[in-house]
Motif scaffolding. Structure first.
Motif, PDB file in Angstrom:
ATOM      1  N   LEU A   1       7.880   1.821   6.728  1.00  0.00           N
ATOM      2  CA  LEU A   1       7.739   2.557   5.394  1.00  0.00           C
ATOM      3  C   LEU A   1       8.236   1.913   3.496  1.00  0.00           C
ATOM      4  O   LEU A   1       7.530   2.175   2.883  1.00  0.00           O
ATOM      5  CB  LEU A   1       7.059   4.037   5.233  1.00  0.00           C
ATOM      6  N   ASP A   2       9.420   1.365   4.152  1.00  0.00           N
ATOM      7  CA  ASP A   2       9.825   0.766   3.421  1.00  0.00           C
ATOM      8  C   ASP A   2       9.310  -0.786   2.460  1.00  0.00           C
ATOM      9  O   ASP A   2       9.434  -0.989   1.001  1.00  0.00           O
ATOM     10  CB  ASP A   2      12.121   0.696   3.457  1.00  0.00           C
ATOM     11  N   ASP A   3       9.074  -1.331   3.629  1.00  0.00           N
ATOM     12  CA  ASP A   3       8.573  -2.022   2.932  1.00  0.00           C
ATOM     13  C   ASP A   3       6.761  -2.451   2.458  1.00  0.00           C
ATOM     14  O   ASP A   3       6.840  -2.880   1.249  1.00  0.00           O
ATOM     15  CB  ASP A   3       7.982  -3.251   4.039  1.00  0.00           C
ATOM     16  N   VAL A   4       6.120  -1.322   2.675  1.00  0.00           N
ATOM     17  CA  VAL A   4       5.081  -0.732   2.299  1.00  0.00           C
ATOM     18  C   VAL A   4       5.703   0.292   0.800  1.00  0.00           C
ATOM     19  O   VAL A   4       4.479  -1.021  -0.586  1.00  0.00           O
ATOM     20  CB  VAL A   4       4.528   0.811   3.001  1.00  0.00           C
ATOM     21  N   LYS A   5       6.473   0.473   0.665  1.00  0.00           N
ATOM     22  CA  LYS A   5       6.649   0.813  -0.988  1.00  0.00           C
ATOM     23  C   LYS A   5       7.144  -0.449  -2.151  1.00  0.00           C
ATOM     24  O   LYS A   5       7.145  -0.269  -2.902  1.00  0.00           O
ATOM     25  CB  LYS A   5       7.960   1.701  -0.825  1.00  0.00           C
ATOM     26  N   MET A   6       7.281  -1.343  -1.601  1.00  0.00           N
ATOM     27  CA  MET A   6       8.224  -2.251  -2.031  1.00  0.00           C
ATOM     28  C   MET A   6       6.910  -2.254  -2.548  1.00  0.00           C
ATOM     29  O   MET A   6       7.113  -3.167  -3.920  1.00  0.00           O
ATOM     30  CB  MET A   6       9.008  -3.494  -1.348  1.00  0.00           C
TER      31      MET A   6
END
Length: 351
Positions: free
Chosen positions: A42-47
């Motif tokens: 999800l951090d990749d999604v946020k990025m």
């Protein structure tokens, strides 16, 4: 087909139409979705989302992220844009924009009443309500025991009050009655919105009546499929269908007597605009109906931007943003649960 609205439309509504068309250019593209589908967490999604118009809403969120946080922040962007448009709007556009939120009000009422029936905490339920459908006395819904009380204590002062005339009974609220209430309210709401758009006339009436007719037909199909195998009689089912749309009245007569999904398919394939939807779905794949209808809705909403001097672009933009948020929720859930092989199952590409 234009009337005389092109002569005076821009005096009051030209600025807001320009705003909404500018906002539309910020919707995620197919390449954005392809990149999101490659994310590992999800951090990749946020990025990735911080490089889009969602950036200011997500950039300060700490790790670890949850899907609900992403959906909540993306919804907040939609609400901010809606409130900005509503503040700038004059009549009759302001009334038109308010109509768009009535569907969310109905969903919130049903959510609170159903949650209360199952003894859920009211504050927890309020957090799950859609912010576009909030009203002052919504928390008081928890005290109602039947539909008459629901109307008298709470809803009489809300915009939904006129739609409750067909719902008011003394029967206790249970799951079946609540679902009937939801569909009766939606029927009254869609018919009222349809009449309002007809009064506006011109390109707004032409495009909006087509979009609302599609919505009414989709709801008729969903009601039919969901009521197969339940206590709902054919007459009860027929009463929940809206009194307009491509299927009205002969298609409704056929849907009312359907006893399985293939019969529903047979009734719908007689209507050329819906043949393409059912052509994508194999026999027995009823779970794919939702995606097929969403794809057709998105196609129609995008077409509404091809004309000018009408209010349907505001309706279309809100609906397309909501579809985008549904896409992001599905992608985030698949990434969080490590189900990336299913990530394309429910994503509806907008552009």
């Amino acid at each position: 087909m234009y009337g005389w609205e092109m002569l005076s439309f821009n005096i009051h509504d030209g600025f807001l139409e320009a705003i909404v068309r500018g906002n539309r250019s910020g919707l995620l593209t197919a390449s954005d979705y392809n990149n999101l589908c490659q994310c590992e967490n999800l951090d990749d999604v946020k990025m990735h989302l911080t490089a889009t118009e969602y950036g200011p809403y997500l950039q300060n969120e700490p790790s670890p992220l949850h899907t609900t946080t992403i959906v909540e922040k993306c919804t907040l962007k939609l609400v901010d844009e809606y409130k900005h448009m509503l503040c700038q709007a004059t009549e009759p556009l302001s009334t038109f924009l308010q109509y768009i939120t009535y569907g969310h009000m109905i969903d919130n009422v049903v959510l609170i009443v159903t949650g209360t029936l199952h003894e859920r905490d009211v504050n927890e339920l309020l957090e799950k309500c859609h912010p576009l459908g909030m009203f002052d006395s919504i928390a008081s819904l928890a005290v109602a025991q039947n539909m008459r009380e629901l109307y008298r204590l709470v809803l009489v002062d809300t915009p939904l009050a006129p739609y409750f005339s067909e719902c008011i009974t003394s029967e206790d609220l249970d799951d079946m009655n609540i679902e009937i209430m939801r569909n009766t309210l939606y029927k009254a709401y869609l018919e009222d919105f349809y009449k309002f758009c007809q009064k506006l006339g011109g390109a707004t009436a032409e495009i909006m009546c087509d979009l609302l007719s599609f919505e009414a037909d989709r709801r008729a199909v969903n009601i039919t499929i969901n009521s197969i195998g339940t206590e709902l009689t054919r007459d009860d089912r027929r009463k929940l269908y809206s009194n307009f749309g491509l299927l009205y009245p002969y298609g409704h007569e056929e849907l009312a007597v359907c006893e399985d999904v293939d019969q529903v398919r047979g009734a719908m394939e007689k209507y050329p605009p819906y043949q393409s939807i059912f052509a994508k779905i194999s026999y027995g794949e009823s779970q794919m109906f939702d995606k097929a209808f969403y794809e057709e809705e998105v196609r129609r909403l995008c077409l509404s931007f091809e004309q000018q001097f009408h209010y349907a672009v505001f309706f279309a933009y809100i609906r397309l943003r909501e579809q985008e948020i549904r896409n992001l929720m599905w992608i985030s859930e698949c990434v969080a649960q490590n189900q990336k092989n299913r990530v394309h199952d429910s994503v509806v590409f907008i552009f």
